[in-house]
Every structure is written in structure tokens, then in C-alpha cells.
Design a protein around this motif. Structure first.
Motif, PDB file in Angstrom:
ATOM      1  N   CYS A 118      -5.480  -3.120  -2.995  1.00 53.80           N
ATOM      2  CA  CYS A 118      -4.120  -2.936  -3.511  1.00 53.80           C
ATOM      3  C   CYS A 118      -3.867  -3.693  -4.814  1.00 53.80           C
ATOM      4  N   GLY A 119      -4.919  -4.121  -5.499  1.00 54.03           N
ATOM      5  CA  GLY A 119      -4.755  -4.722  -6.814  1.00 54.03           C
ATOM      6  C   GLY A 119      -4.839  -6.233  -6.821  1.00 54.03           C
ATOM      7  N   ASP A 120      -4.262  -6.874  -5.820  1.00 56.31           N
ATOM      8  CA  ASP A 120      -4.365  -8.335  -5.756  1.00 56.31           C
ATOM      9  C   ASP A 120      -5.085  -8.783  -4.493  1.00 56.31           C
ATOM     10  N   GLY A 121      -5.616  -7.814  -3.748  1.00 56.62           N
ATOM     11  CA  GLY A 121      -6.354  -8.134  -2.537  1.00 56.62           C
ATOM     12  C   GLY A 121      -6.586  -6.890  -1.702  1.00 56.62           C
ATOM     13  N   PHE A 122      -6.975  -7.111  -0.451  1.00 57.77           N
ATOM     14  CA  PHE A 122      -7.255  -6.019   0.480  1.00 57.77           C
ATOM     15  C   PHE A 122      -6.115  -5.901   1.489  1.00 57.77           C
ATOM     16  N   TYR A 123      -5.774  -4.661   1.817  1.00 52.14           N
ATOM     17  CA  TYR A 123      -4.692  -4.391   2.764  1.00 52.14           C
ATOM     18  C   TYR A 123      -5.250  -3.720   3.998  1.00 52.14           C
ATOM     19  N   ASP A 149       7.670  -2.026   4.817  1.00 53.89           N
ATOM     20  CA  ASP A 149       7.482  -0.578   4.940  1.00 53.89           C
ATOM     21  C   ASP A 149       7.266   0.087   3.579  1.00 53.89           C
ATOM     22  N   GLU A 150       8.024  -0.340   2.581  1.00 51.64           N
ATOM     23  CA  GLU A 150       7.921   0.265   1.254  1.00 51.64           C
ATOM     24  C   GLU A 150       6.543   0.008   0.629  1.00 51.64           C
ATOM     25  N   GLU A 151       6.058  -1.237   0.717  1.00 51.91           N
ATOM     26  CA  GLU A 151       4.747  -1.547   0.152  1.00 51.91           C
ATOM     27  C   GLU A 151       3.644  -0.833   0.940  1.00 51.91           C
ATOM     28  N   HIS A 152       3.783  -0.782   2.256  1.00 54.67           N
ATOM     29  CA  HIS A 152       2.807  -0.071   3.100  1.00 54.67           C
ATOM     30  C   HIS A 152       2.666   1.380   2.638  1.00 54.67           C
ATOM     31  N   GLU A 153       3.791   2.068   2.488  1.00 58.04           N
ATOM     32  CA  GLU A 153       3.753   3.474   2.074  1.00 58.04           C
ATOM     33  C   GLU A 153       3.126   3.631   0.687  1.00 58.04           C
ATOM     34  N   TRP A 154       3.463   2.714  -0.240  1.00 56.67           N
ATOM     35  CA  TRP A 154       2.919   2.789  -1.588  1.00 56.67           C
ATOM     36  C   TRP A 154       1.403   2.612  -1.571  1.00 56.67           C
ATOM     37  N   ILE A 155       0.916   1.636  -0.814  1.00 60.57           N
ATOM     38  CA  ILE A 155      -0.533   1.372  -0.751  1.00 60.57           C
ATOM     39  C   ILE A 155      -1.263   2.571  -0.158  1.00 60.57           C
ATOM     40  N   ILE A 156      -0.758   3.105   0.948  1.00 59.25           N
ATOM     41  CA  ILE A 156      -1.400   4.251   1.613  1.00 59.25           C
ATOM     42  C   ILE A 156      -1.454   5.452   0.664  1.00 59.25           C
ATOM     43  N   ARG A 157      -0.391   5.651  -0.094  1.00 58.99           N
ATOM     44  CA  ARG A 157      -0.284   6.805  -0.989  1.00 58.99           C
ATOM     45  C   ARG A 157      -1.098   6.632  -2.272  1.00 58.99           C
ATOM     46  N   THR A 158      -1.263   5.399  -2.762  1.00 58.58           N
ATOM     47  CA  THR A 158      -1.777   5.199  -4.106  1.00 58.58           C
ATOM     48  C   THR A 158      -3.129   4.521  -4.230  1.00 58.58           C
ATOM     49  N   CYS A 159      -3.473   3.646  -3.317  1.00 58.17           N
ATOM     50  CA  CYS A 159      -4.626   2.762  -3.529  1.00 58.17           C
ATOM     51  C   CYS A 159      -5.932   3.313  -2.979  1.00 58.17           C
TER      52      CYS A 159
END
Length: 172
Positions: A123-128, A148-158
Motif C-alpha cells: 500500500c505504499g508505506d508497507g504491507f496490508y 473501512d475507507e482505507e481498506h476499500e482503497w487498498i483492495i481497489r488500487t494496490c
């Protein structure tokens, strides 16, 4: 400093950080520069664990002017930013060193890219890890829990690590 988990090296006045010093946050980010009344004040820079740096002039803990430089040397510009835009999608290392031959992909600005733990995302600064919703830095130290917002962004983008690699197989 013991309360926040940070470490400070430098002078103090009335038990507050004062003068030139070094302050390391629990995340590994380090500040080097002038401090006054326990706050960043004057010239100083933040050095991030990923190699990036933010050099700024600070006033009472707030940057009044500054410049961010990525680990690879690319300087961020808030106006006329032409890196990785809709017209030129190359990584900065490709701009500096040239493109790879056809058929050889460069997946990230790092070449070779970091190895992502199975089932996790970079996710850019580490692993999710989406199962635990925990983000750790690249040395596997805790950074934060994803909302929830960051979770959705990571799943969609990273970029995600898969349990098996896929390869192009030409048709017979």
C-alpha cells in the motif's frame, strides 16, 4: 519523549526540546533540525523510513514552506506536476534510466519490486493484510489499523501478492 515512544538527542530548556537536535518518532521517521519550546521551529527536515525526505522551514511545529523529495530523488512539485500523469505513465526510474525491452514489465518504481507476503497488498508505506486489517512497514513493524475507507482503497488500487504466479503462455 518516553510517553510518546520517541527518542530525542539535543538540548532542553525547562524540560522541553530546544536548539539543534534529532527526534525519532516511534514510526521510524526522524526529524533533524531546530527546535523551540518542544516544537519543530526553524530549518529542519523529516527523514522517512522509505527514504523520502521533507525539508522545510517550521514555525511552532507547522511547516511554512518546504519541499518533499522521494527516495529515488524525484522532487515533488505541487504545480505543473508531470510525473505519472495521464500522458506519461513511466516510473521515475524509467525516466532516468530508460524503458526495459518489450515484454519485460516494470511493476513498480523499485526494480525488482518488493516481495509482498501472500494474500497481502503493497500500500505504499508497507504491507496490508486484509484479514487482520493491519498495515505493517516494510520491516514488518506495526504502522496502523486500516479503517473501512482505507481498506476499500487498498483492495481497489494496490498491488497484491498471489499464491501462484501467472505467466503468459503463447497459443500453440
Amino acid at each position: 519523549m518516553e510517553v510518546t515512544g520517541g527518542r530525542y538527542y539535543g538540548d532542553t530548556v525547562r524540560s522541553r526540546m530546544e536548539g539543534p537536535g534529532f527526534y525519532t518518532l516511534p514510526t521510524g521517521t526522524e526529524y533533524r533540525g531546530e527546535l523551540k519550546d518542544g516544537m519543530f521551529d526553524g530549518e529542519g527536515e523529516l527523514l522517512f523510513p522509505n527514504g523520502g525526505r521533507y525539508r522545510a522551514v517550521w514555525h511552532r511545529g507547522v511547516p511554512t514552506q518546504g519541499k518533499y523529495t522521494f527516495a529515488d530523488g524525484l522532487e515533488y512539485k505541487d504545480k505543473k506536476w508531470h510525473y505519472c500523469d495521464g500522458y506519461d505513465r513511466r516510473f521515475y526510474t524509467e525516466i532516468c534510466s530508460g524503458l526495459k525491452p518489450a515484454g519485460i514489465s516494470q511493476l513498480t518504481n523499485l526494480d525488482p519490486p518488493r516481495k509482498i507476503p501472500i494474500g497481502c497488498y503493497d500500500c505504499g508505506d508497507g504491507f496490508y493484510n486484509p484479514e487482520t486489517r493491519v498495515i505493517v512497514d516494510y520491516k514488518h513493524r506495526f504502522l496502523r489499523n486500516a479503517d473501512d475507507e482505507e481498506h476499500e482503497w487498498i483492495i481497489r488500487t494496490c498491488r497484491k501478492a498471489w499464491s501462484k504466479t501467472t505467466e503468459h503462455k503463447p497459443k500453440p
